[in-house]
Each structure stands twice: as C-alpha cells, then as structure tokens.
Write a protein that holds these residues in place. Structure first.
Motif: not given
Length: 423
Positions: A57, A70, A72-78, A82, A113
């Motif tokens: 990624q 799934r 997720h990284r930075n802004g895509t973390i639900p 966070r 992440w």
C-alpha cells in the motif's frame, strides 16, 4: 449423630472438593489453551496480513486482502477505529465484534493504519468452548456428588450396622464373614464382647450366689443377737449384743445392695424416692456412733429431692458416707446438707488417706492418720453413684476434714405425696 459429623457427609464433601480442585486446574489449563489458540489463529494471522499489505500500500500497489480482511490507512480509517493504540484489539461496532490490529509506519506516528477482520468466528468458537466447559464442570460436580454418596453409603452402611449390632450386643455373621478390614474389626469386637459378657456374667453370678449364701447366717446372727438383747440383765451384756446386731444388720444391708447391683434393675421403671428423707433417716440411724464423743451431728434440710432409684441404693450411698464420717471424726462436727440436686456430707475428721484418694481417683487429698479401711465404704458408695448416674466428688474441707458431694443427674425437686407419682 449430627449430620456435620457423619462419615458419609465427609466422603461426599471430599469428592466435591476434589472435583472443584480438578475442575479449577483444568479450567486454568483450558483458558491458557484458548488464549494461545486465539493468538495463533487471529493475532498471528493479522500480523502476517499486515506484513504483506503495508509495503504494497505504501508503494501504491493494489492490496487484495483475503476475504473478511480490510486494510485502512490514515483518512480511510473508520471513525470508531481511530485513535487505537498499537496492538490487537477487540472492538464492538453495533452487534458485530471486530478484531483490529492497529499500528503505524516507521517513526511517523501520524502515518497510521488498521487491519480489520470482519468475518472471524473465533469469538463464537470461544463461547462454545467455554459453554461446553461449564456444562462439563456441572456434570463433573454431579458425578462427584453421586459417586461420593455411593461410596459413602457402601463404606458407612456396614460401619453403621456394626455400631448398631455392638449396641445390641450381637455382631451379625454377614459382618464377621467379610474378608476386608471391616470383617477383622467385626471379629475383634465380637471376641471382645463375648469375653466381656462372660466376665460380667461370672461377676454377677458370683455376687448373687455369695449374697444369697450370706443372707441365712446373717439372719441367724441377727435373731440370736435380738434374743441376747432381750435376755440381757445388765448393760455389760446388752452392749455386745447390740453391737453384734448392728454389725449383722449393716452386713445384711450391704448384701441387699450387692444383690441390687448384681441384678442391675432398670432405673426408669423404679418409683421415685425422697432422697431428702433418706438422708435425714441415715443421720438419725448413725447418730449413736458419735454418742459419748465431743462431736455434734447435724442435718441441714434443703429443697425436696427425689430420684427414680431403689431406696436401698440411695440409703447405702449416703449411709456409707455418714458412717465413715462418724467413725473417723473424734471431735468437731459431722454435717449432712441438702442442696438443689445434691447431698453433701462434711466432717472435721483427719481427711482421706492419700492411698484411698489415689485408689478411688478422687483427686489430691490431704495427709491423714485415719484408717485406710474407709476406702471400702467409699468404693461401694462410688459404685452405687456410678450405677445411678450420679456424680461423686471429694474435696478436703477448709480447716481440716472431708467434704463428699453426691450430685443426682436426674433429680426431681418436686415433693412426693402419698399415693402420687411425679410425672
């Protein structure tokens, strides 16, 4: 027997304690195993997936995660995920529990992440495992209880039968024929009971036969002494005759007492007798023994006292104490006191010889110059008290002398009226 003292109860409790201990041990082992399996199946799986996905990624390559995972990284973390610290977490989102592995790239704490496992069924498996263990624990406790009761019954029932048979003076053949330790005990008890019964029978028959044989000559002696007292012309001749008659009468009373002890009458079936009246009669009976001596003899009345026992035995127990006190008191006082449930005989004599005190097991006595012959009457008095279930105690009297106390365990303080029996 109290239920807490029951051997069967102790066996059941021992099995339950063993069951709890064993279950606790296996519970700890199972919990460690479940946690270890979780680490291997869930945590290691997430760490392996992150080790593959994070570099791809970062390099801008496509990350095709296995089903249920799934990345997720930075802004895509639900939002609910966070701010999680680094490590594996269990997060409940609605009705769903997620396994989440959180971390960051390099030294940059802002480049974070998370790897989310949406389809892990391990929690369900964990619930099933713990539920099965709870069911197994309950079943194990029930099994331990039933097994303890079964073994307790198998062990305790023969012992209870043996105790009951010993109480009934018969040991059943089923117990004496056993090959185990209980059979050895039953045979030993049977042999001991037979030997003891034979000894008691010999003693009873001997006492009864001797007493019967003594009655006839004592009757002749008493009759002859009465004739001598009637025909005596002077006090010099009358005094020996009275002495012979008194000695023969006391011997006859002793024979009667021995016969009663040999026959061992049932006390509960005896009519109640007034112990207070008996004590007063014994004082008057032995008052001539202190005539001519500087000794006062007193009877201190007290509350009415009655017991269910043969009158002859009560009279002999009290009379022996009064007679000994009169014979071995040269000056001072002989006093018989009635207390609630007790008859106390006190004197100012020399006290009991240490040998007599030791023989009768009455405790420590003061040195005495009195005759050791007092021990015979006291031994008979104590034997009568033992038969009646009464207490027999001795203590040196303050200022010198003796104090004997007879305590009637089943004493009745109500007076006895003519024609009436206390209920």
């Amino acid at each position: 027997m109290k239920s807490a003292d029951s051997l069967q109860r102790r066996i059941v409790v021992a099995f339950l304690l063993f069951g709890i201990g064993a279950s606790s041990f296996f519970a700890v082992v199972a919990a460690l195993a479940v946690e270890g399996i979780e680490v291997q199946l869930v945590d290691k799986r997430l760490e392996a997936a992150v080790a593959w996905a994070a570099p791809r990624q970062t390099a801008g390559l496509d990350v095709d995660m296995p089903a249920g995972l799934r990345f997720h990284r930075n802004g895509t973390i639900p939002a609910p995920l966070r701010g999680l610290p680094d490590g594996v977490h269990k997060v409940d989102v609605g009705d769903t529990r997620l396994h989440v592995l959180a971390g960051h790239n390099g030294d940059d704490q802002r480049d974070r992440w998370v790897l989310v496992d949406h389809e892990s069924d391990y929690d369900k498996i964990e619930v099933v495992v713990y539920s099965m263990f709870a069911v197994a624990f309950i079943g194990f406790m029930l099994l331990a209880t039933l097994l303890g009761r079964f073994l307790g019954t198998r062990v305790v029932t023969p012992i209870r039968e043996l105790a009951q048979s010993v109480r009934n003076e018969t040991v059943p053949t089923a117990l004496t024929g056993r090959k185990d330790e209980l059979g050895v005990l039953a045979r030993a008890l049977e042999a001991h009971t037979t030997e003891l019964r034979a000894f008691l029978d010999r003693e009873r028959y001997f006492t009864g036969d001797v007493s019967h044989e003594l009655r006839s000559p004592l009757t002749v002696i008493m009759g002859a002494s009465e004739i001598l007292m009637q025909q005596a012309d002077s006090p010099i001749m009358r005094a020996p005759a009275e002495r012979i008659y008194r000695a023969a009468r006391e011997a006859a009373e002793c024979v009667t007492v021995l016969l009663l002890l040999a026959r061992a009458p049932e006390l509960g079936a005896q009519p109640p007798v007034a112990v207070d009246e008996i004590a007063e009669d014994e004082v008057e009976k032995y008052r001539p023994l202190v005539a001519g001596k500087p000794v006062s003899m007193r009877f201190v009345d007290g509350p009415p006292l009655s017991v269910r026992a043969p009158r002859e035995l009560c009279a002999a127990a009290i009379g022996n104490l009064v007679r000994n006190a009169c014979q071995y008191t040269d000056q001072g006082e002989v006093r018989v006191v009635l207390l609630p449930g007790q008859v106390v005989v006190e004197d100012t004599g020399p006290g009991l010889p240490p040998a007599v005190v030791a023989t009768l097991g009455l405790g420590s006595g003061s040195p005495s110059i009195g005759s050791a012959g007092t021990g015979l009457g006291l031994a008979l008095a104590r034997r009568i008290c033992d038969f009646l279930g009464a207490g027999f105690a001795y203590a040196p009297r303050e200022g010198g002398g003796s104090r004997f106390t007879i305590t009637f365990a089943a004493a009745d303080s109500r007076p006895i009226h003519a024609g009436l029996t206390p209920g």
